[in-house]
Write an enzyme that holds these catalytic residues in place. Structure first.
Site, PDB file in Angstrom:
ATOM      1  N   LYS A 177       0.814  -1.223   0.000  1.00  0.00           N
ATOM      2  CA  LYS A 177       0.000   0.000   0.000  1.00  0.00           C
ATOM      3  C   LYS A 177       0.849   1.276   0.000  1.00  0.00           C
ATOM      4  CE  LYS A 177      -3.802  -1.830   2.802  1.00  0.00           C
ATOM      5  NZ  LYS A 177      -4.754  -1.429   3.843  1.00  0.00           N
ATOM      6  N   ASP A 205      -9.965   2.779   2.887  1.00  0.00           N
ATOM      7  CA  ASP A 205     -10.042   2.260   4.266  1.00  0.00           C
ATOM      8  C   ASP A 205     -10.792   3.211   5.201  1.00  0.00           C
ATOM      9  OD1 ASP A 205      -8.735  -0.110   3.799  1.00  0.00           O
ATOM     10  OD2 ASP A 205      -6.755   0.688   4.264  1.00  0.00           O
TER      11      ASP A 205
END
Ligand code: ATR
Length: 280
Positions: free
Chosen positions: A66, A104
């Site tokens: 990420k 997220d």
């Protein structure tokens, strides 16, 4: 023609994303397939460009990719992903551009909204200062929550509070060590656990006990393995409202799904699929 979607990570074998997205594709009658691919950080750029060349419909990125994705020249991060410092969703635009998003924080926000938590003005304590805490704090601060971050390593909490304050709310956020948690909880509306406490195999640990929690609190644990963490059991014993990490997992996936397809995802089915996979 069939379109391929995927998640890149290492390890990635236990990812719940293939089950969740394939169930959604099939329920909507889409001729799409989602697969997990093991990709090492040093091969990430090649893998993304290869996926683009092969006409992939979209990608998710997970550990340890990420943060690495943000450093790649081939991806243009959206401003929120750039601030968070991590990309978990890649979109192949019709223009040929490759865009990076982080869903997220939005997943966490939707999980709280589903539990009827008013975010604006609510006093939220975020425990932990890692990547997940970063995504959640940037999102909820932008939505007007009053956030305090507490972390075992106090400097990380202070640094995260400073980063979010600088970007969104000058001087508003506070960072503290874990010793401050008990007092903060007394005044808090929401506790979000982003630490690995309670996660398999440390299932008998929790960031707070029932005695430290109260019935006006919503306790949200982003850990979903096990499904009911010790923290959520403590919260129930204190009469607090609980939110499971599974809901965040599903909504971060649902947001990605919508970014790729422009279609509203079947969230309830995705939840059911993930729950079944976790209970299997
Ligand atoms: P992620 O990116 O998934 O959020 P991470 O960056 O590894 O994961 O962060 C893990 C978080 O759990 C950190 O806030 C960590 O605290 P430190 O910054 O002090 O390391 C926290 N954590 C892990 N084990 C812990 C423990 N035993 N007690 C308290 N906090 C813990």
């Amino acid at each position: 023609m069939k379109r391929v979607f995927g998640v890149f990570g290492d390890p990635v074998g236990h990812s719940l994303s293939p089950a969740m997205h394939n169930a959604a594709f099939s329920a909507l009658g889409l001729d799409y397939v989602y697969h997990a691919f093991r990709v090492k950080p040093e091969k990430l750029e090649k893998a993304i460009l290869g996926a683009e060349a092969m006409g992939f419909g979209g990608l998710n990125l997970t550990v340890p990719l990420k943060e690495a994705a943000l450093k790649l020249d081939c991806i243009k991060p959206d401003p929120l992903a750039e601030r968070i410092g991590a990309i978990n969703t890649v979109v192949f635009e019709k223009t040929g551009e490759i865009t990076g998003y982080n869903t997220d924080g939005l997943g966490a926000k939707k999980a709280l909204l589903e539990a009827a938590v008013e975010i604006k003005g609510s006093k939220i304590v975020v425990a932990g200062a890692g990547g997940a805490a970063r995504a959640i704090t940037f999102q909820l601060a932008a939505d007007g929550a009053e956030i305090t971050i507490v972390n075992r390593t106090e400097e990380r909490a202070i640094e995260l509070a400073r980063d979010v304050s600088a970007a969104i709310l000058p001087g508003k956020l506070k960072g503290a060590g874990l010793s401050g948690l008990k007092d903060l909880l007394r005044e808090a509306d929401v506790l979000i656990n982003t630490t690995t406490l309670g996660m398999h195999p440390n299932i008998d640990t929790a960031i707070a006990t029932a005695k430290e929690l109260h019935s006006d609190l919503t306790v949200f644990d982003i850990v979903y393995n096990p499904l009911e963490t010790k923290l959520l059991r403590e919260a129930k014993a204190a009469g607090a409202k609980t939110v499971s990490g599974v809901i965040m997992l599903v909504y971060q996936g649902a947001e990605a799904f919508e970014l790729w397809t422009g279609i509203e995802p079947p969230v309830e089915l995705m939840k059911k699929t993930v729950l079944e996979a976790l209970q299997a």
